[in-house]
Enzyme design. Structure first.
Site, mmCIF file in Angstrom:
data_model
loop_
_atom_site.group_PDB
_atom_site.id
_atom_site.type_symbol
_atom_site.label_atom_id
_atom_site.label_comp_id
_atom_site.label_asym_id
_atom_site.label_seq_id
_atom_site.Cartn_x
_atom_site.Cartn_y
_atom_site.Cartn_z
ATOM 1 N N GLY A 22 53.310 63.345 1.652
ATOM 2 C CA GLY A 22 53.407 61.883 1.718
ATOM 3 C C GLY A 22 54.259 61.536 2.927
ATOM 4 O O GLY A 22 55.480 61.714 2.910
ATOM 5 N N ALA A 23 53.599 61.084 3.990
ATOM 6 C CA ALA A 23 54.327 60.767 5.234
ATOM 7 C C ALA A 23 54.525 59.259 5.362
ATOM 8 O O ALA A 23 54.560 58.712 6.453
ATOM 9 C CB ALA A 23 53.557 61.319 6.439
ATOM 10 N N ARG A 60 57.881 51.033 -12.938
ATOM 11 C CA ARG A 60 57.540 52.357 -12.408
ATOM 12 C C ARG A 60 56.435 52.994 -13.258
ATOM 13 O O ARG A 60 55.578 53.706 -12.740
ATOM 14 C CB ARG A 60 58.785 53.244 -12.377
ATOM 15 C CG ARG A 60 59.838 52.756 -11.394
ATOM 16 C CD ARG A 60 61.073 53.648 -11.403
ATOM 17 N NE ARG A 60 62.100 53.195 -10.469
ATOM 18 C CZ ARG A 60 63.088 52.362 -10.795
ATOM 19 N NH1 ARG A 60 63.177 51.865 -12.020
ATOM 20 N NH2 ARG A 60 63.989 52.013 -9.899
ATOM 21 N N ASN A 74 49.406 57.903 -9.787
ATOM 22 C CA ASN A 74 50.278 58.907 -9.191
ATOM 23 C C ASN A 74 50.169 60.278 -9.858
ATOM 24 O O ASN A 74 50.449 61.301 -9.227
ATOM 25 C CB ASN A 74 51.726 58.398 -9.173
ATOM 26 C CG ASN A 74 51.926 57.349 -8.082
ATOM 27 O OD1 ASN A 74 51.025 57.103 -7.288
ATOM 28 N ND2 ASN A 74 53.101 56.741 -8.029
ATOM 29 N N HIS A 92 64.777 57.364 -15.049
ATOM 30 C CA HIS A 92 64.790 56.491 -13.870
ATOM 31 C C HIS A 92 63.987 55.224 -14.174
ATOM 32 O O HIS A 92 62.911 55.004 -13.650
ATOM 33 C CB HIS A 92 64.205 57.239 -12.678
ATOM 34 C CG HIS A 92 64.324 56.509 -11.380
ATOM 35 N ND1 HIS A 92 65.487 55.930 -10.950
ATOM 36 C CD2 HIS A 92 63.411 56.260 -10.414
ATOM 37 C CE1 HIS A 92 65.287 55.355 -9.774
ATOM 38 N NE2 HIS A 92 64.022 55.542 -9.429
ATOM 39 N N ARG A 114 55.691 50.660 -5.948
ATOM 40 C CA ARG A 114 55.537 49.459 -6.790
ATOM 41 C C ARG A 114 55.285 48.214 -5.963
ATOM 42 O O ARG A 114 55.707 48.119 -4.822
ATOM 43 C CB ARG A 114 56.841 49.211 -7.552
ATOM 44 C CG ARG A 114 57.034 50.111 -8.712
ATOM 45 C CD ARG A 114 58.109 49.572 -9.612
ATOM 46 N NE ARG A 114 59.456 49.930 -9.193
ATOM 47 C CZ ARG A 114 60.543 49.432 -9.749
ATOM 48 N NH1 ARG A 114 60.464 48.524 -10.698
ATOM 49 N NH2 ARG A 114 61.733 49.830 -9.364
HETATM 50 N N1 APR Z 1 48.291 63.587 -0.613
HETATM 51 C C1 APR Z 1 49.181 63.317 0.355
HETATM 52 N N2 APR Z 1 49.640 62.081 0.613
HETATM 53 C C2 APR Z 1 49.187 61.079 -0.146
HETATM 54 C C3 APR Z 1 48.268 61.285 -1.199
HETATM 55 C C4 APR Z 1 47.804 62.604 -1.420
HETATM 56 N N3 APR Z 1 46.950 62.901 -2.378
HETATM 57 N N4 APR Z 1 48.028 60.093 -1.777
HETATM 58 C C5 APR Z 1 48.761 59.168 -1.146
HETATM 59 N N5 APR Z 1 49.468 59.769 -0.148
HETATM 60 C C6 APR Z 1 50.372 59.162 0.819
HETATM 61 C C7 APR Z 1 49.929 57.802 1.326
HETATM 62 O O1 APR Z 1 48.906 57.931 2.294
HETATM 63 C C8 APR Z 1 51.234 57.266 1.912
HETATM 64 O O2 APR Z 1 51.363 57.563 3.292
HETATM 65 O O3 APR Z 1 51.650 58.903 0.221
HETATM 66 C C9 APR Z 1 52.315 58.009 1.113
HETATM 67 C C10 APR Z 1 53.224 57.089 0.302
HETATM 68 O O4 APR Z 1 53.963 56.358 1.196
HETATM 69 P P1 APR Z 1 54.316 54.814 0.975
HETATM 70 O O5 APR Z 1 53.086 54.079 0.560
HETATM 71 O O6 APR Z 1 55.043 54.345 2.189
HETATM 72 O O7 APR Z 1 55.279 54.828 -0.310
HETATM 73 P P2 APR Z 1 56.840 55.201 -0.386
HETATM 74 O O8 APR Z 1 57.647 53.960 -0.302
HETATM 75 O O9 APR Z 1 57.160 56.321 0.516
HETATM 76 O O10 APR Z 1 56.921 55.676 -1.913
HETATM 77 C C11 APR Z 1 56.266 56.837 -2.346
HETATM 78 O O11 APR Z 1 58.032 57.218 -3.939
HETATM 79 O O12 APR Z 1 59.691 55.741 -4.628
HETATM 80 C C12 APR Z 1 58.485 56.336 -4.947
HETATM 81 O O13 APR Z 1 57.445 54.685 -6.325
HETATM 82 C C13 APR Z 1 57.416 55.284 -5.067
HETATM 83 O O14 APR Z 1 55.806 56.726 -5.992
HETATM 84 C C14 APR Z 1 56.192 56.082 -4.814
HETATM 85 C C15 APR Z 1 56.636 57.126 -3.798
#
Ligand code: APR
Length: 308
Positions: free
Chosen positions: A8-9, A87, A94, A174, A81
């Protein structure tokens, strides 16, 4: 150098990579399903390294082969969220993402330690442990450092004291029923209830419990990421540098605090093996009953996952 993969980047993942690379703790691999984005962020971060004087390497990819041999895999992949969501509302979407992330990364990094951040945090950490089949030492979740840091911030704002003098301990799941332990929290050794009126302390506890929602409400798109990523970096540091550092961590309970079979926020000593031990506080009846309430909630959500 050690190798840390961040799945997740997005906001949290990329900011975690930033903290880790800046402190030269590890080479970092950022992986995401979106093409080009992890590569772009990793290249941008790499180009910052000469300026800040770090030799950490940052690689962006969409291919799990590049994550092979990771010492730690951090999972931030998932949906954040939106205002009005809890959550737990993220559970269905997720779960699939976390399951997939664990399976693919474990295939190429069989000796890794997982740190889970994706919400709902405690159920997602449980899912990661069950899917991976790993012992509890090697699967931990990040939430408590963040919740405790929020409380420390609010105490510092109220008292005008350095955040370094403030120790707060927030345990439990949490969610909004997390348990800020005011009796154990202190300012340079002085208990919080000697420094703050009951009203002020109550308001800080309430703001801490709703701290994530406060940020979601302000940002409107997305959730907090600076403090969550700083907390992740602290856990990575504790493990990679074998610090034996005690941090509030979501861990699989085997009877500690009167509960078993759930992930739950408790003080955990972290070192190179991951979870070294769980520290148990003496709790009074009121604190124990608040923890029990939070544990029951976490258990319900875990049971709704339908996995043994
Ligand atoms: N594999 C890899 N990356 C993925 C996948 C997957 N199967 N599905 C989604 N992603 C990536 C998305 O493309 C996105 O870049 O996960 C990233 C999530 O980043 P953000 O949308 O910016 O979310 P973020 O604020 O980083 O939060 C991520 O952390 O705090 C928790 O509730 C929040 O569950 C959420 C997580």
């Amino acid at each position: 150098m050690a190798k840390v993969t961040i799945i997740g980047a997005g906001q949290t993942g990329a900011t975690t990579a930033h903290w880790l690379a800046q402190r030269e703790f590890a080479d970092v691999v950022l992986i995401d399903i979106v093409e080009g984005m992890p590569q772009g962020k990793a290249l941008d971060l790499s180009e910052a390294m000469p300026v800040i004087g770090s030799d950490a390497k940052v690689l962006g990819t969409n291919d799990y082969a590049d994550t092979a041999g990771s010492d730690i895999v951090v999972i931030t992949a998932g949906l954040p969220r939106k205002p009005g969501m809890s959550r737990d509302d993220l559970l269905a979407a997720n779960s699939k993402i976390v399951r997939n992330s664990v399976e693919k990364s474990l295939d190429v990094s069989p000796d890794t330690i997982f740190i889970i951040l994706t919400n709902p945090l405690d159920p997602m950490a449980y899912l990661a442990m069950k899917v991976s089949g790993l012992p509890r030492e090697r699967v931990v979740g990040q939430a408590g450092i963040l919740d405790s840091a929020r409380m420390r911030t609010f105490v510092a704002m109220e008292l005008g004291v350095s955040v370094q003098n403030i120790d707060c301990y927030v345990l439990g799941g949490h969610g909004d029923d997390m348990v800020p332990l005011t009796r154990h929290s202190n300012v340079a050794g002085v208990p919080l209830n000697k420094m703050l009126s009951a009203d002020k302390l109550g308001a800080i506890v309430e703001r801490t419990r709703k701290g994530g929602g406060e940020i979601v409400g302000l940002l409107k798109t997305g959730s907090a990421f600076y403090a969550p990523s700083a907390a992740l970096a602290q856990m990575v540091e504790a493990i990679l540098l074998d610090r034996h550092l005690i941090l509030p961590t979501s861990a699989y309970l085997e009877g500690e605090y009167g509960h078993e079979g759930i992930f739950f926020g408790v003080p955990v000593q972290l070192g190179r093996i991951g979870l070294e031990k769980i520290i148990e506080y003496d709790l009074n009846a009121e604190e124990q009953s608040e923890l029990d309430r939070s544990a029951n909630h976490v258990r319900e959500v875990i049971e709704s996952l339908g996995i043994e």
